[in-house]
Scaffold this motif. Structure first.
Motif, PDB file in Angstrom:
ATOM      1  N   SER A  48       0.869  -1.182   0.000  1.00 49.53           N
ATOM      2  CA  SER A  48       0.000   0.000   0.000  1.00 49.53           C
ATOM      3  C   SER A  48       0.905   1.231   0.000  1.00 49.53           C
ATOM      4  O   SER A  48       1.349   1.685   1.054  1.00 49.53           O
ATOM      5  N   ASP A  50       1.423   4.328   0.312  1.00 49.48           N
ATOM      6  CA  ASP A  50       1.000   5.647   0.814  1.00 49.48           C
ATOM      7  C   ASP A  50       1.727   5.904   2.126  1.00 49.48           C
ATOM      8  O   ASP A  50       1.214   6.572   3.013  1.00 49.48           O
ATOM      9  N   TYR A  51       2.914   5.323   2.268  1.00 45.92           N
ATOM     10  CA  TYR A  51       3.469   5.133   3.586  1.00 45.92           C
ATOM     11  C   TYR A  51       4.972   5.362   3.616  1.00 45.92           C
ATOM     12  O   TYR A  51       5.761   4.431   3.833  1.00 45.92           O
ATOM     13  N   GLU A  55       6.857   2.583   1.946  1.00 50.43           N
ATOM     14  CA  GLU A  55       6.558   2.432   0.519  1.00 50.43           C
ATOM     15  C   GLU A  55       5.780   3.649   0.060  1.00 50.43           C
ATOM     16  O   GLU A  55       4.818   4.052   0.689  1.00 50.43           O
ATOM     17  N   PHE A  93      -4.457  -0.248   1.764  1.00 51.80           N
ATOM     18  CA  PHE A  93      -4.099  -1.158   2.849  1.00 51.80           C
ATOM     19  C   PHE A  93      -5.262  -2.059   3.258  1.00 51.80           C
ATOM     20  O   PHE A  93      -5.072  -3.243   3.554  1.00 51.80           O
ATOM     21  N   ALA A 110       4.026  -4.157   3.735  1.00 52.89           N
ATOM     22  CA  ALA A 110       3.322  -2.872   3.844  1.00 52.89           C
ATOM     23  C   ALA A 110       3.447  -2.309   5.249  1.00 52.89           C
ATOM     24  O   ALA A 110       2.460  -1.841   5.821  1.00 52.89           O
ATOM     25  N   GLY A 111       4.628  -2.381   5.814  1.00 54.89           N
ATOM     26  CA  GLY A 111       4.784  -1.895   7.185  1.00 54.89           C
ATOM     27  C   GLY A 111       3.824  -2.628   8.105  1.00 54.89           C
ATOM     28  O   GLY A 111       3.215  -2.043   9.003  1.00 54.89           O
ATOM     29  N   SER A 113       2.064  -4.812  10.839  1.00 50.63           N
ATOM     30  CA  SER A 113       2.232  -5.206  12.234  1.00 50.63           C
ATOM     31  C   SER A 113       1.691  -6.625  12.414  1.00 50.63           C
ATOM     32  O   SER A 113       0.661  -6.970  11.839  1.00 50.63           O
ATOM     33  N   ARG A 118      -4.484 -11.458  12.399  1.00 48.98           N
ATOM     34  CA  ARG A 118      -4.091 -11.539  10.990  1.00 48.98           C
ATOM     35  C   ARG A 118      -3.450 -12.874  10.649  1.00 48.98           C
ATOM     36  O   ARG A 118      -3.321 -13.220   9.474  1.00 48.98           O
ATOM     37  N   GLN A 161      -6.018   5.138   9.481  1.00 50.71           N
ATOM     38  CA  GLN A 161      -6.125   4.500   8.167  1.00 50.71           C
ATOM     39  C   GLN A 161      -6.952   3.224   8.287  1.00 50.71           C
ATOM     40  O   GLN A 161      -6.701   2.395   9.182  1.00 50.71           O
ATOM     41  N   THR A 164      -6.115  -0.720   9.623  1.00 52.58           N
ATOM     42  CA  THR A 164      -4.814  -0.785  10.303  1.00 52.58           C
ATOM     43  C   THR A 164      -4.979  -0.971  11.814  1.00 52.58           C
ATOM     44  O   THR A 164      -6.084  -0.820  12.356  1.00 52.58           O
ATOM     45  N   ILE A 165      -3.882  -1.226  12.467  1.00 48.98           N
ATOM     46  CA  ILE A 165      -3.899  -1.355  13.926  1.00 48.98           C
ATOM     47  C   ILE A 165      -4.170  -0.003  14.584  1.00 48.98           C
ATOM     48  O   ILE A 165      -4.532   0.047  15.755  1.00 48.98           O
ATOM     49  N   GLN A 166      -4.000   1.073  13.810  1.00 46.44           N
ATOM     50  CA  GLN A 166      -4.299   2.395  14.360  1.00 46.44           C
ATOM     51  C   GLN A 166      -5.793   2.542  14.659  1.00 46.44           C
ATOM     52  O   GLN A 166      -6.176   3.319  15.531  1.00 46.44           O
ATOM     53  N   GLU A 203       2.025   5.521  12.377  1.00 39.84           N
ATOM     54  CA  GLU A 203       3.305   4.967  12.803  1.00 39.84           C
ATOM     55  C   GLU A 203       4.299   6.129  12.994  1.00 39.84           C
ATOM     56  O   GLU A 203       4.280   7.090  12.231  1.00 39.84           O
TER      57      GLU A 203
HETATM   58  N1  ARG Z   1       1.445  -1.050  10.900  1.00 44.10           N
HETATM   59  C1  ARG Z   1       0.065  -0.797  10.680  1.00 44.10           C
HETATM   60  C2  ARG Z   1      -0.705  -2.077  10.469  1.00 44.10           C
HETATM   61  O1  ARG Z   1      -0.130  -3.087  10.150  1.00 44.10           O
HETATM   62  C3  ARG Z   1      -0.209   0.144   9.540  1.00 44.10           C
HETATM   63  C4  ARG Z   1       0.337  -0.282   8.224  1.00 44.10           C
HETATM   64  C5  ARG Z   1      -0.119   0.611   7.094  1.00 44.10           C
HETATM   65  N2  ARG Z   1       0.663   0.370   5.945  1.00 44.10           N
HETATM   66  C6  ARG Z   1       0.606   1.072   4.787  1.00 44.10           C
HETATM   67  N3  ARG Z   1       1.418   0.746   3.840  1.00 44.10           N
HETATM   68  N4  ARG Z   1      -0.260   2.029   4.651  1.00 44.10           N
HETATM   69  O2  ARG Z   1      -1.893  -2.121  10.612  1.00 44.10           O
END
Ligand code: ARG
Length: 289
Positions: A48, A50-51, A55, A93, A110-111, A113, A118, A161, A164-166, A203
């Motif tokens: 994804s 946008d990060y 990426e 994402f 994609a960063g 977590s 999951r 977002q 996401t875990i946020q 993040e």
């Molecule tokens: N680390 C968070 C998750 O896994 C956010 C990852 C969002 N990554 C991105 N490429 N937008 O939920």
């Protein structure tokens, strides 16, 4: 005439046989480690973009966007290590977990977590990067937030977002706030800067990266989260792939290459980059600001 046709036929058969031979050499399961992947000969990686600095699209000198970021450099490194051709498929994402669930990709980078739920949709690689979480706002709104507890206020609109875990962090620490889910991390930055929202969970490194380009952004505090660190999502049950992905990953980190990827990504992320998805032709949409 008949002779010519026969010759052509023979030639075609020979080509076919030779092609058959090469296919047998390079074909399914015949790459260096005999790996089976969703698309033969390819490593299909979903992300994804946008990060930043994980990426994102960095613009080259002609203004053409190309995928950049340390996850993308790592994806290329892993593909090379596995003797496969890298194919990156960008998406939002919130599509990533479902795509892995449906077995559509080999890897999700994609960063990501390692949130325990999951693990139903994918297997997790070793941790390759220690990310941490942050609450951010703008300088103009900074007076509203003294600490994490101050974010839990019905007067404030707080973004996360989608998928996401946020989303979980906002539910845990700001349950009384007006929490909105936005599709892209970059939408959050845009909404913050335009004053439409008061704050957001993102993040830490992503916040710090966008802050370099937009000095109006301000990090309020770190936010505790249990499933710390970033992992690669690996297609469920592909244990061979997992083995070699971890091997590549650890080599990349141990030999110091990953540290270089980080540095490059951070430098690029504070240069010209495009904050969003591309149009169907792979270009920056013309109405993009
Ligand atoms: N680390 C968070 C998750 O896994 C956010 C990852 C969002 N990554 C991105 N490429 N937008 O939920």
């Amino acid at each position: 005439m008949k002779k010519i046709i026969a010759l052509v036929m023979a030639a075609l058969m020979l080509v076919g046989m030779l092609a058959g031979c090469t296919a047998a050499d390079d074909g399914p399961g015949k790459n260096k480690y005999n790996l089976t992947t969703v698309k033969e000969g390819y490593l299909t990686v979903i992300t994804s973009p946008d990060y930043a600095p994980y990426e994102f699209y960095a613009l080259d000198k002609d203004g053409n966007p190309s995928l950049a970021g340390f996850d993308m450099a790592l994806a290329q490194y892993i593909a090379d290590y596995l003797d496969l051709t890298l194919e990156v498929v960008p998406m939002d994402f919130n599509g990533i977990i479902g795509e892995m669930q449906n077995g559509k990709a080999d890897l999700a980078m994609a960063g990501l977590s390692p949130k325990p739920e999951r693990a139903l949709a994918m297997d997790f690689s070793d941790t390759y990067y220690e990310g941490k979480q942050a609450f951010i706002t703008t300088k103009a709104n900074a007076g509203k937030f003294t600490d994490l507890a101050s974010t839990n206020n019905a007067d404030y609109t707080i973004a996360v977002q989608s998928g996401t875990i946020q989303v979980d962090l906002a539910a845990e620490f700001s349950p009384n706030a007006n929490v909105i889910n936005l599709t892209k991390a970059t939408d959050i930055i845009t909404e913050l800067l335009s004053g439409k929202i008061d704050g957001a969970y993102v993040e830490w490194d992503v916040a710090a990266s966008y802050q370099k380009n937009y000095s109006d952004l301000q990090i309020v505090c770190e936010v505790p989260y249990e499933a710390e660190g970033n992992v690669i999502g690996v297609k469920k049950g592909n244990t061979d792939l997992m083995k070699y992905v971890n091997e590549a990953l650890n080599k990349c980190v141990d030999e110091g290459t990953f540290a270089k990827f980080l540095e490059e990504a951070n430098n690029l992320a504070s240069g010209d980059n495009y904050q969003g998805m591309l149009d169907p032709d792979g270009k920056v949409p013309t109405d993009a600001g």
